[in-house]
Motif scaffolding. Structure first.
Motif, mmCIF file in Angstrom:
data_model
loop_
_atom_site.group_PDB
_atom_site.id
_atom_site.type_symbol
_atom_site.label_atom_id
_atom_site.label_comp_id
_atom_site.label_asym_id
_atom_site.label_seq_id
_atom_site.Cartn_x
_atom_site.Cartn_y
_atom_site.Cartn_z
ATOM 1 N N SER A 1 0.975 -1.031 0.532
ATOM 2 C CA SER A 1 -0.345 0.547 0.100
ATOM 3 C C SER A 1 0.775 1.386 0.256
ATOM 4 O O SER A 1 0.381 2.253 -0.652
ATOM 5 C CB SER A 1 -0.536 -0.027 1.044
ATOM 6 N N GLU B 1 4.264 2.026 -1.172
ATOM 7 C CA GLU B 1 4.587 2.167 -2.417
ATOM 8 C C GLU B 1 3.032 2.587 -3.743
ATOM 9 O O GLU B 1 3.658 3.060 -4.292
ATOM 10 C CB GLU B 1 4.961 0.292 -3.324
ATOM 11 N N SER B 2 2.145 1.989 -3.025
ATOM 12 C CA SER B 2 0.653 2.730 -4.513
ATOM 13 C C SER B 2 0.465 4.428 -3.947
ATOM 14 O O SER B 2 0.141 4.492 -4.938
ATOM 15 C CB SER B 2 -0.036 1.786 -4.777
ATOM 16 N N ASN B 3 1.172 4.245 -2.419
ATOM 17 C CA ASN B 3 0.019 5.795 -2.041
ATOM 18 C C ASN B 3 0.904 6.185 -0.642
ATOM 19 O O ASN B 3 0.542 5.250 0.279
ATOM 20 C CB ASN B 3 -1.455 5.777 -1.799
#
Length: 111
Positions: free
Chosen positions: A59, A61-63
């Protein structure tokens, strides 16, 4: 002017009643108690399982800055509270401090 005492006009009798320590309520003959380690306070931090950490890392890494709704849904899906998830993200965004050996110019040993 009221009947109450003001600090500015304190008398010698007031100074005597406060004692030499300037207001200490402990008697002069009472020995100071030794300091004790606090037993209260924050609980010992718990390490998260590998699967929970993997979900948090994915999570992250994405945001890096999830919304409150994202934090709530992530926490619910991996079994953590909103606060635990929020603090994990805050700690993860904080830069790591170098170890003492790295600060002294020698590389740190890898485990």
């Amino acid at each position: 002017k009221g009947e109450g005492r003001s600090r500015r006009g304190s008398s010698a009798v007031d100074a005597e009643s406060r004692g030499a320590a300037g207001g200490s309520k402990r008697a002069a003959s009472t020995p100071a108690s030794p300091r004790r380690k606090r037993t209260g306070g924050a609980p010992t931090p718990k390490k998260f399982s590998d699967s929970v950490r993997a979900a948090l890392e994915a999570s992250f890494e994405s945001n890096r800055f999830p919304s409150h709704d994202d934090v709530a849904s992530l926490g619910g899906s991996i079994g953590l509270t909103d606060h635990q998830v929020k603090v994990w993200f805050q700690n993860r965004r904080r830069p790591k401090k170098p170890r003492a050996a790295e600060r002294n110019g020698t590389p740190a040993k890898s485990p």
